[in-house]
Scaffold this motif. Structure first.
Motif, short mmCIF file in Angstrom:
data_model
loop_
_atom_site.label_atom_id
_atom_site.label_comp_id
_atom_site.label_asym_id
_atom_site.label_seq_id
_atom_site.Cartn_x
_atom_site.Cartn_y
_atom_site.Cartn_z
N ASN A 1 74.58 29.76 50.00
CA ASN A 1 73.66 30.89 50.03
C ASN A 1 74.29 31.90 50.99
O ASN A 1 73.96 31.96 52.16
N PRO A 2 75.25 32.68 50.47
CA PRO A 2 75.99 33.59 51.35
C PRO A 2 75.17 34.86 51.59
O PRO A 2 74.13 35.05 50.95
N TYR B 1 74.13 38.44 50.79
CA TYR B 1 74.31 39.18 49.52
C TYR B 1 73.50 40.46 49.41
O TYR B 1 73.42 41.06 48.36
N1 GLN Z 1 67.09 35.85 50.13
C1 GLN Z 1 67.13 36.51 51.39
C2 GLN Z 1 66.26 37.73 51.35
O1 GLN Z 1 66.37 38.56 50.50
C3 GLN Z 1 68.53 36.91 51.76
C4 GLN Z 1 69.38 35.73 52.00
C5 GLN Z 1 70.81 36.04 51.89
O2 GLN Z 1 71.28 37.16 52.06
N2 GLN Z 1 71.52 35.03 51.63
O3 GLN Z 1 65.40 37.88 52.16
#
Ligand code: GLN
Length: 291
Positions: free
Chosen positions: A190-191, A193
């Motif tokens: 889960n990098p 992103y």
């Molecule tokens: N899913 C998270 C969010 O949008 C972000 C996590 C991530 O960047 N790996 O809050």
């Protein structure tokens, strides 16, 4: 002296107004804060809602509530978060595990037979959430979890110890950098992103979380591109790469995986019905490495 019930009600109102929480969330968070002050569970709190609260406990509660009203994430205030049934220590050095990431854990568990003796790599483990959830549910697997943050890795190691999970090894590494000739059947990550200018970064919990764990270049795909570009060196034949990504990145991630030759590419949705995880398989049947 105020009763527990009166205190919780006024806290709920404050949270709804200041933090725009729903009534359900405000109730839940108020209870969590008071549970942590009184060191009791939710059932106790509900059974004792008419009890009067001692002045010092009242003050302790107000201190926590003030932090929450200032926007600090509840997970950092409590110092913990539940993920896939595991209670994890969480600090501002780590991303707060999200329920959406359980989709990635389930994708991995789906590909790993219960008794399989396989190797798994978790890139950017943070609290250790993904690695520990897989390790707990597949005790025969050998897992390596890496992070480029020493502080995060210390938390992940502490979580493994607290949960008595001993099939995860933690290594300080920026993505694959310190992994030498290790090879894996499953690589999960889960990098970061989120797009660099995304307005969500300046809202809610994200304001308090490590930016290096959240954001990755103009289109949010810088780290994902790097992981995909290097993954074939570290994937065993028939091994799987599984990545969490933004709700609007599934196509880009699938294209990047296809470009390097991964097959059986598919995207899975999270609990909120967003495209969240894309996976692909190394098509090689026999290893090209001399190991
Ligand atoms: N899913 C998270 C969010 O949008 C972000 C996590 C991530 O960047 N790996 O809050």
């Amino acid at each position: 002296m105020q009763s527990i019930k009166t205190l919780l009600t006024s806290s709920e109102t404050a949270l709804i107004e200041a933090s725009q929480l729903s009534l359900k969330e405000a109730k839940f968070e108020s209870q969590l804060l008071l549970q942590s002050v009184l060191k009791v569970n939710r059932a106790w709190l509900i059974a004792h809602e008419n009890d009067a609260l001692q002045a010092n406990k009242h003050a302790d509660f107000q201190a926590l509530l003030t932090r929450r009203l200032a926007g600090e994430p509840i997970a950092y205030i409590l110092g913990s978060r539940e993920f896939y049934g595991l209670n994890l220590t969480v600090t501002p050095d780590t991303l707060i595990p999200r329920p959406d990431t359980e989709t990635l854990v389930e994708a991995a568990l789906d590909k790993i037979a219960v008794a399989a003796h396989i190797t798994v790599l978790d890139l950017g483990t943070g609290t250790g959430a993904i690695a520990l959830a897989i390790a707990k549910n597949r005790p025969q697997t050998n897992i390596i979890a890496v992070d480029s943050s020493k502080a995060a890795l210390e938390i992940a190691e502490r979580n493994a110890q607290n949960l008595s999970i001993d099939n995860v090894q933690f290594i300080l590494s920026h993505w694959f950098d310190a992994l030498d000739d290790k090879r894996f059947d499953v690589i999960v990550s889960n990098p970061p992103y989120i797009e660099a200018g995304d307005s969500h970064l300046t809202q809610g919990d994200l304001r308090f979380e490590p930016l290096s764990a959240l954001s990755s270049g103009i289109d949010g795909l810088d780290d994902i591109r790097q992981i995909i570009a290097d993954c074939l060196i570290y994937l065993k034949p028939q091994g799987w790469l599984m990545l969490e990504h933004g709700y609007n990145q599934a196509e880009s991630v699938a294209d990047l995986m296809a470009e390097i030759g991964l097959v059986n590419i598919e995207t899975l949705k999270d609990l909120g019905d967003n495209h969240r995880v894309t996976l692909g398989k190394n098509p090689l049947i026999v290893s090209t490495h001399w190991d």
